[in-house]
Design an enzyme around this catalytic site. Structure first.
Site, PDB file in Angstrom:
ATOM      1  N   LYS A   1       0.858  -1.184   0.000  1.00 54.40           N
ATOM      2  CA  LYS A   1       0.000   0.000   0.000  1.00 54.40           C
ATOM      3  C   LYS A   1       0.892   1.232   0.000  1.00 54.40           C
ATOM      4  O   LYS A   1       2.089   1.134   0.240  1.00 54.40           O
ATOM      5  CB  LYS A   1      -0.892   0.018   1.246  1.00 54.40           C
ATOM      6  CG  LYS A   1      -1.881  -1.132   1.297  1.00 54.40           C
ATOM      7  CD  LYS A   1      -2.705  -1.138   2.548  1.00 54.40           C
ATOM      8  CE  LYS A   1      -3.691  -0.009   2.655  1.00 54.40           C
ATOM      9  NZ  LYS A   1      -4.897  -0.122   1.869  1.00 54.40           N
TER      10      LYS A   1
ATOM     11  N   TYR B   1      -8.094 -11.418   4.026  1.00 55.26           N
ATOM     12  CA  TYR B   1      -9.189 -10.489   3.797  1.00 55.26           C
ATOM     13  C   TYR B   1      -9.685 -10.615   2.366  1.00 55.26           C
ATOM     14  O   TYR B   1      -9.078 -11.283   1.545  1.00 55.26           O
ATOM     15  CB  TYR B   1      -8.804  -9.048   4.149  1.00 55.26           C
ATOM     16  CG  TYR B   1      -7.467  -8.618   3.617  1.00 55.26           C
ATOM     17  CD1 TYR B   1      -7.373  -7.850   2.477  1.00 55.26           C
ATOM     18  CD2 TYR B   1      -6.288  -8.991   4.251  1.00 55.26           C
ATOM     19  CE1 TYR B   1      -6.159  -7.464   1.987  1.00 55.26           C
ATOM     20  CE2 TYR B   1      -5.067  -8.600   3.763  1.00 55.26           C
ATOM     21  CZ  TYR B   1      -5.009  -7.839   2.622  1.00 55.26           C
ATOM     22  OH  TYR B   1      -3.794  -7.467   2.124  1.00 55.26           O
TER      23      TYR B   1
END
Length: 181
Positions: A40, A159
Site C-alpha cells: 500500500k 481479507y
C-alpha cells in the site's frame, strides 16, 4: 508501520511464514480467493482511495478430490493484482499476474519489501518498488509514477473473503523499515 520517507533507500520490509488452509469459494470465478498480503502507499494528486492498494497478493483455489471423491481445495495459485496507474482499480486500473502455486497447508516463507531505490536506467531518478519473495522465488514489481508516492506500507492477514471463509495462518512475522529523506 509505514515508511513515511521517499528518499532513495527508504523501505518497509515484512517477512513471515504462511500456511494457507482454505480460501473463499464462490459461484463466480472472479470472486474466488482471498488476499493474503498487499503493498500500500499514499500518493499525491488524488485518484482512487485515500489509502490505496498498490499490489495485492491473491490466493485462488485449485481443486482436486479427497479419498471420498469430494471436491476439495488442494493447492492455491498466487497472483499479484497490480495497479496500472496510481489509484487504479477495477479491470482498467489493475492487472492480475500469475506468480506461483503453493500446496495446501505447506509452510511457505514470504518476504515483501516496498520502498524507493535509484532507477538503474535514469541517473538521479528513483523507482518505487514492491518486491516479493514467495517460497524462495522473487517476484518484483515496479510501481507506476514513483514521483507521486508519499509512503510505503504493507498489510497482511486474510481479507476479501467473499462467499465463504478463509483460513490463513501466519507465524514468525517480522517488520523492519528504513526512512531516508
Amino acid at each position: 508501520s509505514a515508511s513515511q520517507a521517499t528518499g532513495i533507500g527508504s523501505y518497509t520490509r515484512f517477512t513471515g511464514t504462511v500456511r494457507i488452509l482454505e480460501v473463499a469459494d464462490t459461484a463466480v470465478d472472479n470472486n474466488d480467493g482471498s488476499y493474503i498480503m498487499q503493498a500500500k502507499g499514499k500518493h499525491t494528486g488524488g485518484g482512487g482511495s485515500a489509502d490505496p492498494a498498490i499490489c495485492l497478493y491473491l490466493a485462488k483455489p485449485v481443486y482436486g478430490t479427497d479419498n471420498m471423491g469430494n471436491k476439495v481445495q488442494v493447492s492455491f495459485d498466487i497472483y499479484r493484482e497490480q495497479i496500472n496507474y496510481r489509484g487504479g482499480s477495477g479491470a482498467a486500473g489493475r492487472e492480475i499476474v500469475f506468480l506461483t502455486n503453493v500446496v495446501k497447508d505447506e509452510q511457505v516463507e514470504i518476504e515483501l519489501e516496498v520502498g524507493f531505490r535509484a532507477d538503474p536506467d535514469n541517473a538521479g531518478q528513483k523507482t518505487h518498488y514492491a518486491d516479493a519473495v514467495i517460497g524462495g522465488t522473487a517476484f518484483d514489481f515496479i510501481i507506476p509514477e514513483p514521483e507521486r508516492g508519499t509512503q510505503s506500507k504493507i498489510r497482511y492477514g486474510a481479507y476479501r473473503v467473499k462467499g465463504g471463509r478463509a483460513q490463513i495462518r501466519w507465524t514468525d512475522t517480522t517488520q523492519e523499515k528504513e526512512e531516508v529523506n
